[in-house]
Write a protein that holds these residues in place. Sequence first.
Motif, PDB file in Angstrom:
ATOM      1  N   SER A  66       0.854  -1.190   0.000  1.00  0.00           N
ATOM      2  CA  SER A  66       0.000   0.000   0.000  1.00  0.00           C
ATOM      3  C   SER A  66       0.885   1.233   0.000  1.00  0.00           C
ATOM      4  O   SER A  66       2.005   1.215   0.528  1.00  0.00           O
ATOM      5  CB  SER A  66      -0.934   0.016   1.209  1.00  0.00           C
ATOM      6  OG  SER A  66      -0.206   0.094   2.418  1.00  0.00           O
ATOM      7  N   TYR A  67       0.392   2.296  -0.621  1.00  0.00           N
ATOM      8  CA  TYR A  67       1.109   3.557  -0.710  1.00  0.00           C
ATOM      9  C   TYR A  67       0.187   4.685  -0.285  1.00  0.00           C
ATOM     10  O   TYR A  67      -0.967   4.745  -0.715  1.00  0.00           O
ATOM     11  CB  TYR A  67       1.574   3.837  -2.152  1.00  0.00           C
ATOM     12  CG  TYR A  67       2.574   2.851  -2.690  1.00  0.00           C
ATOM     13  CD1 TYR A  67       3.934   3.024  -2.498  1.00  0.00           C
ATOM     14  CD2 TYR A  67       2.143   1.742  -3.417  1.00  0.00           C
ATOM     15  CE1 TYR A  67       4.849   2.127  -3.012  1.00  0.00           C
ATOM     16  CE2 TYR A  67       3.050   0.838  -3.935  1.00  0.00           C
ATOM     17  CZ  TYR A  67       4.407   1.032  -3.729  1.00  0.00           C
ATOM     18  OH  TYR A  67       5.300   0.148  -4.234  1.00  0.00           O
ATOM     19  N   ARG A  68       0.707   5.580   0.544  1.00  0.00           N
ATOM     20  CA  ARG A  68      -0.041   6.805   0.856  1.00  0.00           C
ATOM     21  C   ARG A  68       0.453   7.899  -0.066  1.00  0.00           C
ATOM     22  O   ARG A  68       1.658   8.113  -0.224  1.00  0.00           O
ATOM     23  CB  ARG A  68       0.175   7.228   2.309  1.00  0.00           C
ATOM     24  CG  ARG A  68      -0.611   8.486   2.692  1.00  0.00           C
ATOM     25  CD  ARG A  68      -0.299   8.911   4.109  1.00  0.00           C
ATOM     26  NE  ARG A  68       1.113   9.261   4.280  1.00  0.00           N
ATOM     27  CZ  ARG A  68       1.631  10.443   3.926  1.00  0.00           C
ATOM     28  NH1 ARG A  68       0.866  11.374   3.378  1.00  0.00           N
ATOM     29  NH2 ARG A  68       2.921  10.698   4.124  1.00  0.00           N
ATOM     30  N   THR A  76      -5.013   6.419  -0.056  1.00  0.00           N
ATOM     31  CA  THR A  76      -4.209   5.204   0.034  1.00  0.00           C
ATOM     32  C   THR A  76      -4.516   4.308  -1.153  1.00  0.00           C
ATOM     33  O   THR A  76      -5.674   4.077  -1.491  1.00  0.00           O
ATOM     34  CB  THR A  76      -4.496   4.442   1.337  1.00  0.00           C
ATOM     35  OG1 THR A  76      -4.152   5.268   2.452  1.00  0.00           O
ATOM     36  CG2 THR A  76      -3.686   3.148   1.404  1.00  0.00           C
ATOM     37  N   ARG A  88      -4.174   0.555  -2.481  1.00  0.00           N
ATOM     38  CA  ARG A  88      -3.982  -0.803  -1.970  1.00  0.00           C
ATOM     39  C   ARG A  88      -3.739  -1.761  -3.138  1.00  0.00           C
ATOM     40  O   ARG A  88      -4.554  -1.833  -4.056  1.00  0.00           O
ATOM     41  CB  ARG A  88      -5.190  -1.236  -1.149  1.00  0.00           C
ATOM     42  CG  ARG A  88      -5.353  -0.471   0.152  1.00  0.00           C
ATOM     43  CD  ARG A  88      -6.631  -0.865   0.863  1.00  0.00           C
ATOM     44  NE  ARG A  88      -7.804  -0.493   0.085  1.00  0.00           N
ATOM     45  CZ  ARG A  88      -8.349   0.723   0.098  1.00  0.00           C
ATOM     46  NH1 ARG A  88      -7.830   1.689   0.849  1.00  0.00           N
ATOM     47  NH2 ARG A  88      -9.405   0.987  -0.645  1.00  0.00           N
ATOM     48  N   ARG A 122      -5.907  -3.391  -7.817  1.00  0.00           N
ATOM     49  CA  ARG A 122      -5.384  -2.120  -7.335  1.00  0.00           C
ATOM     50  C   ARG A 122      -6.563  -1.190  -7.045  1.00  0.00           C
ATOM     51  O   ARG A 122      -7.333  -0.865  -7.946  1.00  0.00           O
ATOM     52  CB  ARG A 122      -4.459  -1.495  -8.371  1.00  0.00           C
ATOM     53  CG  ARG A 122      -3.870  -0.171  -7.925  1.00  0.00           C
ATOM     54  CD  ARG A 122      -2.803   0.306  -8.884  1.00  0.00           C
ATOM     55  NE  ARG A 122      -3.306   0.582 -10.204  1.00  0.00           N
ATOM     56  CZ  ARG A 122      -2.585   0.459 -11.329  1.00  0.00           C
ATOM     57  NH1 ARG A 122      -1.349   0.044 -11.268  1.00  0.00           N
ATOM     58  NH2 ARG A 122      -3.108   0.757 -12.491  1.00  0.00           N
ATOM     59  N   SER A 165      -8.228   2.299  -4.826  1.00  0.00           N
ATOM     60  CA  SER A 165      -7.964   3.556  -4.114  1.00  0.00           C
ATOM     61  C   SER A 165      -9.285   4.105  -3.604  1.00  0.00           C
ATOM     62  O   SER A 165     -10.362   3.811  -4.143  1.00  0.00           O
ATOM     63  CB  SER A 165      -7.291   4.583  -5.022  1.00  0.00           C
ATOM     64  OG  SER A 165      -8.178   4.997  -6.051  1.00  0.00           O
TER      65      SER A 165
END
Length: 234
Positions: free
Chosen positions: A132-134, A150, A152, A180, A182
Motif C-alpha cells: 500500500s502507498y499513501r 491510500t 492498496r 489495485r 484507491s
Amino acid sequence: MARWMLALALAGVAPLAQAGVCDARFMHDGGQVQLTGSGNVSLGADLQFDEVRRQNGDNCRARVRGQASFAYAGLPPAKSRLDYLMTVKNGQASFVRYGSTSPAEGEFDLRMLGLFAYDKIQGQGQRLPGASYRLNIGKESPLGGQPSTTIRIGEKTVGARQKIATALGEQSCWPLRYTRDSDPTMATFKGLTLPIPGMNTRVTDWYCPALDMVMKQEIDLSGSKSVVEITQVK
C-alpha cells in the motif's frame, strides 16, 4: 495533480528492484525511457537518467528527470516535472527529491512506474505480496492538513510466460495479475475543490526479464480497458 494521478495509474510494483536493474539498457548517462498510454487512463512520461554511478547489477545510483502528463475519466490533463535521485542498494530502490535527504513519502515515487518492479520471478503460480502507498493530493485543505489517499495493491500471481511485442522487439515476459484499489477523496487544485473518484481495477504487468523492465501494463476499470507501454528505451 499529475503526480498523484500518474501514481494511481502505475502504482503496484513490489518494493524490491529486479536484481540486475543497474544493468538495464537505460541505466547510463543520457539514458531515456518513454511511456505512453491509451484508453481511459491516458499517460505520458519522458524520463532521462544522468549522473549514473554503478558498482554492479544490484548497486547503483542515478538522477532521474523528466515530465509526466496524465488524464483520467474526463478530468483535465495535468503535467508535472520530476527530478529524483534514485539509489539501488542490494537490489532495493529508494527515491528522494534531488537535492533533498528525505524520502519522497506521500509523493510520486518512481518505483510506481514499474521500471524497477520485481524480485526474481521463479515461475508460473508464484505469488508476490501486495503493498500500500499513501499519496498526498493537491494543496493543503482550508481546514488544515494535506489531503491524501491510500492505494492498496492486492497479492500478485505470476501467469504463464508468453511472447509479446514490445518497442524493443518480441520478448518472453511474465504476466503478473493483481487488484489495485484507491479511496475516493476531495482535493483542491488552483483554488477549485474537486471530487477525486476511487478506482477499483484489475491490472496485469508484463515483466520482461531480459530487459529488467515491465514493458506493458494493462488496466481494467469496470470493463474499460487501458494500456500503458514503454515505447522507447535508449
